[in-house]
Structure formats: C-alpha cells, structure tokens
Scaffold this motif. Structure first.
Motif, PDB file in Angstrom:
ATOM      1  N   TYR A 691       0.868  -1.169   0.013  1.00  0.00           N
ATOM      2  CA  TYR A 691      -0.057  -0.025  -0.070  1.00  0.00           C
ATOM      3  C   TYR A 691       0.757   1.049   0.013  1.00  0.00           C
ATOM      4  O   TYR A 691       0.348   2.568  -0.438  1.00  0.00           O
ATOM      5  CB  TYR A 691      -0.981  -0.045   1.166  1.00  0.00           C
ATOM      6  N   CYS A 692       1.946   1.410   0.639  1.00  0.00           N
ATOM      7  CA  CYS A 692       2.956   2.409   0.382  1.00  0.00           C
ATOM      8  C   CYS A 692       3.217   2.663  -0.950  1.00  0.00           C
ATOM      9  O   CYS A 692       3.410   3.703  -1.509  1.00  0.00           O
ATOM     10  CB  CYS A 692       4.109   2.290   1.135  1.00  0.00           C
ATOM     11  N   LYS A 693       3.455   1.624  -1.803  1.00  0.00           N
ATOM     12  CA  LYS A 693       3.631   1.715  -3.355  1.00  0.00           C
ATOM     13  C   LYS A 693       2.564   2.068  -4.033  1.00  0.00           C
ATOM     14  O   LYS A 693       2.554   3.107  -4.805  1.00  0.00           O
ATOM     15  CB  LYS A 693       4.243   0.433  -3.985  1.00  0.00           C
ATOM     16  N   MET A 694       1.316   1.645  -3.220  1.00  0.00           N
ATOM     17  CA  MET A 694       0.047   2.150  -4.149  1.00  0.00           C
ATOM     18  C   MET A 694      -0.089   3.677  -3.807  1.00  0.00           C
ATOM     19  O   MET A 694      -0.798   4.402  -4.726  1.00  0.00           O
ATOM     20  CB  MET A 694      -1.007   1.346  -3.478  1.00  0.00           C
ATOM     21  N   LEU A 695       0.292   4.319  -2.649  1.00  0.00           N
ATOM     22  CA  LEU A 695       0.230   5.688  -2.453  1.00  0.00           C
ATOM     23  C   LEU A 695       1.045   6.375  -3.664  1.00  0.00           C
ATOM     24  O   LEU A 695       0.400   7.228  -4.072  1.00  0.00           O
ATOM     25  CB  LEU A 695       0.717   5.950  -1.287  1.00  0.00           C
ATOM     26  N   VAL A 696       2.170   6.075  -3.919  1.00  0.00           N
ATOM     27  CA  VAL A 696       2.860   6.772  -5.104  1.00  0.00           C
ATOM     28  C   VAL A 696       2.110   6.559  -6.416  1.00  0.00           C
ATOM     29  O   VAL A 696       1.880   7.461  -7.113  1.00  0.00           O
ATOM     30  CB  VAL A 696       4.221   6.085  -5.148  1.00  0.00           C
ATOM     31  N   ASP A 697       1.721   5.216  -6.763  1.00  0.00           N
ATOM     32  CA  ASP A 697       1.291   4.869  -8.034  1.00  0.00           C
ATOM     33  C   ASP A 697      -0.137   5.447  -8.239  1.00  0.00           C
ATOM     34  O   ASP A 697      -0.379   5.885  -9.377  1.00  0.00           O
ATOM     35  CB  ASP A 697       1.047   3.346  -8.083  1.00  0.00           C
ATOM     36  N   GLU A 698      -0.786   5.661  -7.180  1.00  0.00           N
ATOM     37  CA  GLU A 698      -2.353   6.382  -7.448  1.00  0.00           C
ATOM     38  C   GLU A 698      -2.094   7.798  -6.942  1.00  0.00           C
ATOM     39  O   GLU A 698      -3.215   8.312  -6.802  1.00  0.00           O
ATOM     40  CB  GLU A 698      -3.376   5.586  -6.522  1.00  0.00           C
ATOM     41  N   GLU A 699      -0.930   8.169  -6.776  1.00  0.00           N
ATOM     42  CA  GLU A 699      -0.778   9.776  -6.670  1.00  0.00           C
ATOM     43  C   GLU A 699      -1.596  10.224  -5.292  1.00  0.00           C
ATOM     44  O   GLU A 699      -2.238  11.246  -5.303  1.00  0.00           O
ATOM     45  CB  GLU A 699      -1.095  10.539  -7.826  1.00  0.00           C
ATOM     46  N   GLY A 700      -1.351   9.663  -4.332  1.00  0.00           N
ATOM     47  CA  GLY A 700      -2.075   9.908  -2.957  1.00  0.00           C
ATOM     48  C   GLY A 700      -0.981  10.665  -2.125  1.00  0.00           C
ATOM     49  O   GLY A 700      -1.504  11.256  -1.065  1.00  0.00           O
ATOM     50  N   LEU A 701       0.280  10.788  -2.503  1.00  0.00           N
ATOM     51  CA  LEU A 701       0.985  11.412  -1.478  1.00  0.00           C
ATOM     52  C   LEU A 701       0.993  12.831  -1.341  1.00  0.00           C
ATOM     53  O   LEU A 701       0.891  13.445  -0.417  1.00  0.00           O
ATOM     54  CB  LEU A 701       2.569  11.273  -1.947  1.00  0.00           C
ATOM     55  N   GLN A 702       0.446  13.526  -2.563  1.00  0.00           N
ATOM     56  CA  GLN A 702       0.485  14.931  -2.266  1.00  0.00           C
ATOM     57  C   GLN A 702      -0.869  15.335  -1.688  1.00  0.00           C
ATOM     58  O   GLN A 702      -0.976  16.342  -0.848  1.00  0.00           O
ATOM     59  CB  GLN A 702      -0.046  15.331  -3.914  1.00  0.00           C
ATOM     60  N   LEU A 703      -1.952  14.244  -1.365  1.00  0.00           N
ATOM     61  CA  LEU A 703      -3.188  14.660  -0.604  1.00  0.00           C
ATOM     62  C   LEU A 703      -2.605  14.488   0.856  1.00  0.00           C
ATOM     63  O   LEU A 703      -3.060  15.524   1.745  1.00  0.00           O
ATOM     64  CB  LEU A 703      -4.082  13.494  -0.823  1.00  0.00           C
ATOM     65  N   LEU A 725       3.076   9.365   6.367  1.00  0.00           N
ATOM     66  CA  LEU A 725       4.320   9.701   5.552  1.00  0.00           C
ATOM     67  C   LEU A 725       5.570   9.017   6.208  1.00  0.00           C
ATOM     68  O   LEU A 725       6.458   8.788   5.521  1.00  0.00           O
ATOM     69  CB  LEU A 725       4.456  11.242   5.375  1.00  0.00           C
ATOM     70  N   ASP A 726       5.414   8.810   7.252  1.00  0.00           N
ATOM     71  CA  ASP A 726       6.707   8.249   8.050  1.00  0.00           C
ATOM     72  C   ASP A 726       6.912   6.858   7.549  1.00  0.00           C
ATOM     73  O   ASP A 726       8.066   6.349   7.509  1.00  0.00           O
ATOM     74  CB  ASP A 726       6.391   8.179   9.513  1.00  0.00           C
ATOM     75  N   ASP A 727       5.634   6.007   7.569  1.00  0.00           N
ATOM     76  CA  ASP A 727       5.796   4.657   7.008  1.00  0.00           C
ATOM     77  C   ASP A 727       6.244   4.668   5.499  1.00  0.00           C
ATOM     78  O   ASP A 727       7.033   3.595   5.051  1.00  0.00           O
ATOM     79  CB  ASP A 727       4.410   4.044   6.932  1.00  0.00           C
TER      80      ASP A 727
END
Length: 745
Positions: A691-703, A725-727
């Motif tokens: 799911y940390c990889k999914m955060l990047v692939d689905e552009e969730g980090l910006q949120l 974000l620490d995870d």
C-alpha cells in the motif's frame, strides 16, 4: 430544516455584537465565555462536599471544623450560592450558627427552612440586608420579623428587608415592623399586607423605599406620615384600593421627596390613574423615574409633555400602554424607556420586569415579533429571556413565549455567536419547562426545533438522556411528517452521545425502534426514497451501535425482514451503507449474529461485497468477517463459509486507495477525513510493501502533504498524515519526493 441539521450550511450572514452598538452584548459574551472565578469554583466544591467536610451536632445539623473561618464577603457569597443551588436546609443552615461565618448580606430566597433554623443560623449575625423572597411557608413573615427583632443590633442597623411573596398565617393580623428602626428599604410585594400594616411601616424613622405592590392595602393616606423621607414608592397592581383617583393623586402630590414612583398595572384592569396623573402640573416635581406600564389612555403627547416639564427624568415605563413610538423617546438623551416600540425598549422591559410575569409575558410577545427575522446575534437579549424563564417556571404563557423567542434568537447560524454556557442554560430551562408542562404540545415543538440546531445538539452541555427520552416519546406521537423527520434526525445524533448503560436504561427505546422500523417499512412500501428514510435508517444504525438491547428490539420487530426488503427496493449506495452499517452492529453481538445467517440475508450481503462504493463494500466485508469468525454458526454449512471467506479475500486484494482520496480532501467535515486517514494508515501499517507503493502509483502522497500544510486540517488529521508519511519514508527511502511536497528524507 436541513440547515439546522448540517453545521456547514449557514444561509445567514452572522453578525457578532458590535462593541459600540451593543456594548451589553459584548459584555455578556465575555462574561459567559470566561471561566468561573476561583472563589466560586472553591465554594461549589465545598457545597458539594459539605456532608464529608462537616461534623454533625446531636440535633442533626451540620457544623464546620473548628479551625475554619470565613471573611464576611466570602461568607455572604457562600450562603448566596447555597441558596441558589437549593442546598440551604435546616440541616445545612447549621454551619452558620457559630462565629466562623460573619454574615452581613443574607440571601435565603426560596429556601425551605424552619423558623427555629432561621433564628439559630442568622439572627445572631450583624445583618444589614435580608432577602427572604418567597421563602417556604415554614418561615412566615411574623416569625422573620420576630427573629430579627431579637437582636438589638439588627433592630438599629438592618437597612434592607425584602419579603416578596412570603407567607403570613391566617390568624396573624398586624405586622410589627416598627422595632426595625434602621430600616431604609422594605418590599412586601404579593404579601398579605394590610392598611394597618402600612400605617405601622410609615412610622419607621429612616424609611426611604417602599414596595407595597399586589398587597391588600385599601388606603395609602398613611404614606403622608413619611412624606419628608420617602424617595421611592412602588405600588404595582394595588387592586384593593378603595380611594378615589383625586384622593390617590392628593397623597402622591404630598410625597414631595419622591424620586421614583411606580403605579403600573395589569393591562386587563384598564386603570386610568396614570392618565390622570400625567395631566397634573403640580405633582412629583423631583421625580426621575415614573412607571405607568399597563395604564389606559396613555398617549405619546401626554408623556412627552410630562417629561419636558421634569427634565431630570431618567426612566419611564410604557409597556402595554400603546405609547412610546414617538421619536422623542429615542432622541431624548439619558432617558431609558421600558416599552414595546423598539428593541432597546423591549430589552429595558425584560430587565426591569424580570419578576413580574404579566409584563414579562408582554415583553416576550413583543420580542418574538421583533426577532422573527433576526440576523444579528443578541446574547444580552437571550440572557434576559433565560432570566424570565428561570424566574417564572410555572407560568405557561411566559415559558411558551420565551421558548419561541429563544428559538428565534438561536435559529440556524445565530447560535454560533452565542456563548456555550448561555446556550446550555437556555436548553436546560427548556427541558425544565417540558417537565412542568408535559402536555403542552407547542412548547414541546419549540424544544424539538431548538434541538435540531447543530450547534446546540453537538457543542452544548445538557442532559442527553432526558433529551433522548423526550425526542423518542415525540417520535411515537405520529406527528406531521416534517416534525417526524426532525425527531428522527435528532434521535440519530443523540443515540451516538449516550453510553451503552444509558441506552439500556431508556424505557422508550423499544417503542422508538418499533416506530422507526414502521417508518422504514412505509417508505419502502411506497418506494419513496426521501430524506426521512435516510434519517430513519441512520437513527436505527446509531441506536444499535454498541447497544445489545436496541439490536434485540430490532430483531424482535422484524427489522431484518424489513431491511432485506429495503435492499431489494433501493439500489442507492447511501441507503445500502446505512442498512449494512446496522447489520454490522448485529453481527458484532454473538447472541444475535446467528439471525443473519439466512439465505436471503447472506445473498444480499455477499452481492454488495463487490460494490463500487467503498463504504458499502467495507460494511459488507465487516459483516462477513464477523459471521465467518464464529465457526459454531456454520457447523452444517462449512462449504458456504469457505466460499464467503474466499470472496472476502478476493475483495480485500482488489482494494484501491483511490476510493479514499475524495474523503481525504474533505476539510469541511473533519470526521470523514479522519476516518479515511485512519483507513489508509491501517492498511499501510499492515501491508506497507503493497500500500505504500500504491500511494505513489495512485498519486496519494500529495493529498497527505496537503493535509499536513492545510490551515483547516485538524491536529489529529495532521498527526495521522505524518504517521503515514513516516511509514512511506521507512519503506521507500529511494523515492524522489514530489515536486509540490517538500519531504525531508
């Protein structure tokens, strides 16, 4: 109605009190928003723990520890707070017997104490003021006077004695006030006080202020005895007077030192005494305050002429006279008017007549009209309304009209500008009125309408348990659809604010669940998907949350069958999620979960497992997870259990974080945003490689970065976003940070 229920919707522009235009309103906001004084906090703690801190005398009264001593100002306040809280009794009054308390200003208003307790506790002190307004009949006026006169210091130095609405035994006749030679102020409003008593009082050598309103006096001629010292005379509603108007005016004319005169009357009596007084030119030359409210035949012109001839006048009472609308009353500097022609006059009337129910009712009626379309917060006015409600708890017209005014002053967004403490007091007074008048429907309706205000329902302290009982009883009355919808919505929110123990104690719970299910069944039969259905489903969901009793009532009233019919009739996700949310509550209770293991129920739950709506799928998965975790439910159908588990695993693998993203950006509803953050945090901590990889692939980090930096984000939301974000940093330290989000690696 919808605006009441959703705090984000504020159709009016809220204007807080202006310091220049509404200085009193600003003071009320500051006062009500300020913490209680340390002295009051200490006194409240002391009063709450008197039984623990005090010893007991042989006669059962309390006694303070020997080494305790109270300064006079603190002792006076201590007694006043005890009286206000209704804690002054024969037993607790014992703490004032010794010299540890040095009292001067004694307030025992509405206290229930005996004559013996009064004399032992208070009559040895050096009192200069006593307020015994409306004390219990166990302490009649003759005994109060006798007790005070037993102390020679009090005889000579008592300055103020208030005996309003205090009882006098039937066999008692003359009241001997003459020994209280130091008395300057005496009030016997609504007391069996006769003409002979007035003659006795008029002999007092220092008497300056006298209130004989609503007494049995028939002749006021004795007042001429004190004409050279009497400065204030109040004789409101002196209904037993047998004197002619010329005789009354002759006495008033002789009172040349009068600065204040009150001859106000009930409007229904149509008294024209004030009319005749206004025609006199050689009367009351020094008067600064004249109250003629309720008088008949009063005109603006007559009042103006009277005031112009007496330029020192500072107050005139004109409520219920029809006068007061002239520009003169707003332009005359230094003149205060209690009337009904403007908001300032109404405010003055509410303040002046707080103890007179006839005028309080009149002022509230005028206030209701003035505030019907109110767009400015008026905390000072609301506080005066609260005072009226508190002072006249058994007067139905006052309580009903005050409840309507309170509704006008707090409707929609106006409550946001009111201090929470003031809103709490008003709400508690509304519930007190409901208890005193349980069968008056319009009063109940006003109370229900006030509860639909989200500010009051969510932020304001009041007895939620009593409120839930009231709203649930109302719910079962089969009122008109609009009121029914309001009752349902309030029930929905109150259900979340009660503990499981309180829910179990609610006698109305069974009938409420039954009534709510009847509404759902009716709407489903009519195929009517409206706001009432949504509120009703939400109410049932909330009522059953953590409440085995409510869940049991739901099952016993064919709730499962009705909810299956709902799922077969409606396909909207908003309805499906609420239905599944409730079924999830049932599934959590081991004793009831077996009721869900039926072909119909499992078929619908399983079909919704693959819903495109995250919330629907989430609840369906939760139900299946709970049911399949108990192997005892599947002894003869293990194949079906394994199939459900396989479907559950399949859905979990397909979970995409994108479904949470719209909720992550919802800053207007922090609860929704927190839930979405919690869900993302949970899956990222349990399976970070996926799911940390999914955060990047689905552009969730910006949120997540936006939440950290957004000014409207709550501290809890920012904390959870930081945790996610620490995870991310721990598992993907080699990722380039987004260009718009500065993350220190």
């Amino acid at each position: 109605m919808v605006h009441f229920l959703h705090p984000g919707h504020t159709p009016r522009n809220i204007v807080l009190p202006d310091a220049q235009k509404d200085a009193l309103g600003c003071c009320v906001v500051q006062e009500e928003a300020s913490p209680y004084t340390l002295v009051n906090i200490c006194l409240n703690v002391l009063i709450a723990n008197l039984e623990k801190l005090c010893s007991e005398r042989p006669d059962g009264t309390l006694c303070l520890p020997e080494h305790w001593s109270f300064p006079q100002e603190v002792a006076d306040r201590f007694l006043r707070v005890m009286t206000w809280q209704g804690k002054l009794t024969d037993r607790t009054a014992g703490i004032f017997r010794s010299n540890q308390m040095k009292l001067k200003l004694v307030n025992i208003q509405k206290a229930k104490i005996s004559t013996a307790a009064f004399i032992k506790a208070f009559c040895h002190h050096k009192l200069i003021e006593l307020n015994a307004t409306a004390v219990h009949a166990d302490l009649p006026v003759p005994d109060i006077i006798s007790g005070l006169c037993s102390n020679s210091w009090i005889q000579q130095n008592l300055r103020c004695l208030l005996l309003d609405s205090t009882s006098i035994p039937q066999n008692s006749r003359l009241l001997f006030f003459s020994q209280l030679t130091g008395l300057r102020i005496l009030s016997v409003f609504n007391v069996c006080f006769h003409t002979e008593d007035l003659a006795n009082v008029s002999q007092l050598p220092r008497l300056e202020s006298l209130d004989i309103s609503h007494t049995l006096v028939t002749d006021i001629s004795a007042l001429l005895t004190c004409k050279d010292r009497l400065k204030s005379l109040t004789m409101h509603y002196l209904k037993c007077l047998t004197m002619t108007k010329p005789q009354i005016l002759a006495v008033i004319r002789g009172l040349t030192c009068l600065l204040h005169l009150d001859i106000s009357d009930h409007r229904q009596l149509k008294s024209d005494l004030a009319f005749h007084l206004l025609q006199q030119k050689d009367i009351l030359p020094n008067v600064v305050s004249l109250d003629i409210s309720g008088g008949n035949c009063i005109t603006d012109e007559a009042v103006e002429l009277f005031i112009q001839q007496r330029p020192a006048m500072q107050f005139v009472g004109l409520l219920a006279t029809g006068a007061g609308s002239s520009d003169f009353f707003t332009t005359k500097q230094g003149l205060r008017v209690a009337g009904g022609a403007s908001m300032s006059q109404i405010s003055e009337a509410l303040s002046r007549y707080r103890n007179r129910s006839c005028f309080m009712k009149e002022a509230l009626c005028r206030l209701f009209t003035e505030t019907f379309s109110m767009e400015v917060t008026m905390p000072a006015i609301l506080k005066l309304v609260a005072v009226g409600m508190r002072n006249h708890p058994l007067d139905l017209p006052v309580q009903f009209t005050a409840s309507a005014c309170a509704l006008n002053l707090t409707r929609q967004g106006l409550a946001k500008g009111m201090p929470v403490r003031l809103l709490s007091e008003v709400t508690c007074l509304l519930f007190k009125a409901l208890k005193n008048f349980p069968h008056y429907q319009q009063l109940q309706k006003n109370c229900l309408l006030s509860l639909t205000n989200s500010r009051i329902l969510v932020d304001v302290p009041f007895d939620r348990f009593d409120a839930a009982k009231f709203v649930m009883r109302w719910l079962c009355k089969h009122e008109n659809p609009k009121m029914q919808t309001m009752a349902v919505s309030v029930t929905s929110i109150l259900a979340l604010q009660l503990s499981p123990e309180q829910m179990a104690q609610l006698e109305e719970l069974f009938m409420a669940v039954k009534e709510l299910l009847a509404i759902v069944k009716q709407k489903t039969t009519e195929n009517l998907d409206d706001v009432t259905l949504l509120f009703t489903l939400k109410a049932l969901w909330n009522l059953t949350d953590g409440s085995p009793a409510a869940c049991k009532h739901f099952i016993e009233n064919q709730g499962l069958e009705i909810f299956i019919q709902v799922l077969e009739t409606f396909s909207e996700s908003a309805i499906q999620s609420k239905v599944l949310g409730l079924l999830n509550n049932i599934a959590e209770i081991r004793e009831l979960s077996s009721k869900l293991v039926t072909e119909d129920a499992l078929k619908h739950i399983n079909s919704l497992l693959c819903s495109r709506e995250m919330e629907v799928s989430y609840f369906a998965a939760g139900i299946i997870a709970h049911l399949t975790s108990d192997r005892q439910l599947w002894i003869s159908r293990d194949f079906q259990r394994r199939a459900l588990l396989q479907d559950l695993a399949s859905v979990s693998c397909k979970l995409s974080l994108k479904t949470f993203f719209p909720l992550l950006g919802n800053f207007s509803q922090p609860e929704v945003q927190l839930w979405a953050l919690w869900a993302v945090c949970h899956v990222c901590s349990k399976n970070p490689s996926k799911y940390c990889k999914m955060l990047v692939d689905e552009e969730g980090l910006q949120l997540l970065c936006d939440i950290q930096e957004h000014s409207e984000a709550t501290p809890q939301a920012q904390q959870i976003a930081a945790s996610i974000l620490d995870d991310f940093r721990m598992h993907f330290v080699n990722y380039q940070r987004p260009t718009l989000c500065q993350m220190p690696f």
